[in-house]
Write an enzyme that holds these catalytic residues in place. Structure first.
Site, PDB file in Angstrom:
ATOM      1  N   CYS A 277     -16.736   4.594  17.779  1.00 55.31           N
ATOM      2  CA  CYS A 277     -16.634   3.575  18.830  1.00 55.31           C
ATOM      3  C   CYS A 277     -16.041   4.123  20.123  1.00 55.31           C
ATOM      4  O   CYS A 277     -16.436   3.690  21.213  1.00 55.31           O
ATOM      5  CB  CYS A 277     -15.837   2.374  18.333  1.00 55.31           C
ATOM      6  N   HIS A 304     -10.040  -0.368  18.375  1.00 49.03           N
ATOM      7  CA  HIS A 304     -11.460  -0.493  18.723  1.00 49.03           C
ATOM      8  C   HIS A 304     -11.556  -0.529  20.242  1.00 49.03           C
ATOM      9  O   HIS A 304     -10.588  -0.870  20.924  1.00 49.03           O
ATOM     10  CB  HIS A 304     -12.077  -1.749  18.113  1.00 49.03           C
ATOM     11  N   ASP A 321     -20.585  -4.984  23.182  1.00 52.49           N
ATOM     12  CA  ASP A 321     -20.225  -3.931  22.231  1.00 52.49           C
ATOM     13  C   ASP A 321     -21.469  -3.107  21.925  1.00 52.49           C
ATOM     14  O   ASP A 321     -22.374  -3.557  21.226  1.00 52.49           O
ATOM     15  CB  ASP A 321     -19.664  -4.543  20.944  1.00 52.49           C
TER      16      ASP A 321
END
Length: 625
Positions: A277, A304, A321
């Protein structure tokens, strides 16, 4: 001044070493800034006594040169003509500011009046460097400063141009225009703009065509599977691209290590196009800026990161995202992944904003977890950082930022209600990895979230005994007067891509992956803390069956312990959880061959005629806490 990763490492050295290195680094930078067209100032021989003796051995020194823009060229580090003098100046001023701070303001650097002004203005944000702050507050503010510095990379014109060469902009733009046209035909009062659809196209392209996820790299020799066995030392080239951490992906077959540098420089990520990520959000945010979208980098303290993009037509920031290819689903992490959020910060070229409240519908719970820094201290720090960054902005731009912020603050007051698509677990990453991070969620909300806790009888007896019968499709809580609970998913904590399959022709029943899925998981949770009890021992019997390379892996997990076991139908006893207040039992289903691979890993396979035979059993002996 917000510190870059390299300058932050440099500042960890003692004063004596720090001042010696600063003198050399500032000299290199000043020579180039004063004489940008003189070739000799743009080259450093790596065998020179100054470089090899004063810079190479010192943490952060060479990294600072790379952040300035120097690159490797045989026996030299060179500052190419294509390198950005603006970036060089940013790092140079950051080093000078830290040097002046250590000297107590006694020396001033006259190369840049802007740097001097910044140091003077920084008194307004002195809370960032308050020595009386707790260590966790200091770490928090270092992260705050580092991320605020990071996003300036996305504004580099040369880097944006490199990103644009990778993006099929005409294709994405054409698709966005077509979808906008269809939307306006379907909805007369459509309030969306072309850029809203461009965001969706960019997310789709980035996820499906451009970037790839890495759990473990394939072996560089046999291309077989590897395991992450720890860290390796970064090379000079790794450090050049911000990879202070290098993972060791080890192949047991070849006994060979494959290096996985965790690059932080988005320019490098345009080439490698892989990572987790951190790499995804870093590179995607750059791509958004490269095509003219106003984007900011979002950091979540529970590990995250993602992106937000400002929609001019909707006059609000959109959650994006790239790992998940989702847009405008901010409750995904709290409700879908099960994250316990605390701090979520947004970083753009002009502003830092605490956006935690956009991502939660449980504001009181979040507030109880915000203990890293006092709220007043955080507010003053954000105000100070924004004042520094915005001092050269026009009155109109400052007014626009303040107007947006006011709209955001009003939005944050009332917790959101979940929308469709925000209740699912994480998509990106292996199932093991998602479960280890507690982000697997459930395939839907039905049956997910059940926790076994002791009843009054079980508390008195300090014993819990649970059975599941696949044929009857029911749980039996023997330790609670044989109470029966129907349906396999009624007592499940989390599930993903699994269902109960009944084969009437073969007269068999079992739990398997949903058709077409590569992996599936199911878990059961037990919590004894409310009863002021803890585990003494656990015994588990699980029946599984696999075909054609199918796999079922069982995990027994607590906060500090994870152990594997085999579901071969025999009773397994575990004393390693002694003293734990809660644990989960998880089955991971994977593997198989062909179109029917989803059937090749099965839980609790049982004949429909065997009505009294249980296929899953857990016995738990408890003790007072």
């Amino acid at each position: 001044m917000a510190l870059s990763a390299a300058v932050r490492i440099l500042c960890e050295n003692s004063n004596e070493i720090f001042f010696d290195v600063c003198k050399v680094l500032l000299s290199y930078a000043d020579d180039i800034l004063r004489h940008p067209n003189v070739e000799k100032y743009r080259s450093i021989h790596i065998d020179s006594p100054t470089f090899s003796g004063k810079l190479l051995p010192i943490n952060g020194a060479v990294e600072c040169l790379f952040e300035m823009g120097f690159v490797e060229a045989d026996t030299h580090l060179v500052f190419p003509k294509s390198a950005s003098l603006y970036q060089l100046k940013i790092i140079r001023e950051s080093i000078a500011a830290q040097r002046a701070q250590r000297l107590g303001g006694g020396q001033h650097d006259h190369l840049s009046t802007e740097a001097t002004a910044e140091r003077q203005t920084s008194s307004d944000s002195s809370l960032l460097d308050n020595p009386s702050s707790q260590s966790n507050s200091k770490d928090f503010f270092v992260t705050l400063q580092s991320n605020f510095q990071r996003v300036l990379l996305y504004e580099n014109p040369e880097l944006q141009q490199k990103a644009r060469t990778c993006i099929p902009y005409k294709q994405l733009s054409s698709a966005a225009e077509q979808k906008l046209k269809l939307a306006k035909e379907a909805v007369t009062a459509c309030k969306l703009g072309k850029e809203d659809f461009l965001v969706l196209e960019l997310l789709r392209w980035f996820k499906n065509e451009f970037f790839s996820w890495v759990d473990c790299l394939p072996c560089s020799q046999c291309s077989g599977p590897t395991q992450n066995t720890g860290s390796l030392s970064p090379t000079v080239n790794d450090l050049r691209w911000g990879a202070t951490r290098v993972e060791n992906h080890y192949c047991e077959t070849c006994q060979l290590s494959t290096r996985f540098p965790r690059y932080n420089n988005p320019e490098k990520l345009l080439t490698t196009r892989k990572g987790r990520c951190g790499e995804w959000a870093n590179c995607f945010t750059l791509c958004c800026r490269a095509v003219g979208l106003e984007a900011r980098y979002i950091w979540d303290s529970t590990d995250h990161v993602w992106t937000e993009i400002y929609s001019v037509s909707q006059r609000r920031w959109l959650h994006c995202d790239s790992c998940e290819n989702v847009c405008d689903k901010p409750l995904l992490y709290e409700l879908g992944w099960g994250k316990e959020l605390s701090y979520i910060m947004a970083f753009s070229r002009d502003q830092v904003v605490d956006v935690t409240w956009r991502y939660s519908c449980k504001h009181q719970e979040v507030m109880s977890r915000r203990t890293s820094v006092h709220e007043t201290l955080l507010l003053h720090a954000i105000i100070g950082l924004n004042a520094l960054r915005q001092r050269s902005l026009s009155v109109e731009r400052k007014g626009e930022l303040n107007k947006r912020l006011l709209i955001e603050l009003v939005e944050f007051i009332s917790p959101k209600k979940p929308k469709e698509g925000e209740l699912g677990g994480r998509i990106s990453g292996s199932l093991d990895w998602k479960i280890a991070r507690g982000e697997a969620g459930g395939s839907n909300s039905q049956g997910a979230g059940y926790v076994f806790t002791p009843t009054d009888k079980e508390r008195r007896d300090k014993f819990m005994h649970v059975l599941y019968n696949a044929t009857k499709d029911q749980y039996c809580r023997i330790s609670n007067d044989f109470k029966v609970i129907p349906s396999w998913d009624r007592c499940v904590w989390r599930k993903e891509s699994v269902f109960r399959k009944v084969e009437n022709d073969w007269e068999m029943v079992y739990i398997a992956r949903t058709e077409g899925s590569c992996t599936g998981q199911i878990s059961w949770k037990f919590n004894f803390a409310p009863a002021q009890l803890s585990v003494q021992s656990v015994s588990i019997r699980a029946c599984t069956q696999t075909f054609n390379c199918g796999e079922v892996n069982w995990l027994l997990q607590s906060d500090t312990i994870t152990t594997n076991f085999i579901g071969d139908g025999s009773m397994k006893s575990f004393k390693c959880l002694n003293g734990c207040h809660e644990f989960t039992v998880t089955a991971l289903l994977s593997g198989g061959e062909g179109n029917a691979s989803w059937q090749h890993s099965q839980l609790f396979r049982q004949s429909l005629k065997e009505k009294e035979q249980s296929s899953f059993e857990i016995l738990i002996h408890l003790k007072d806490t």
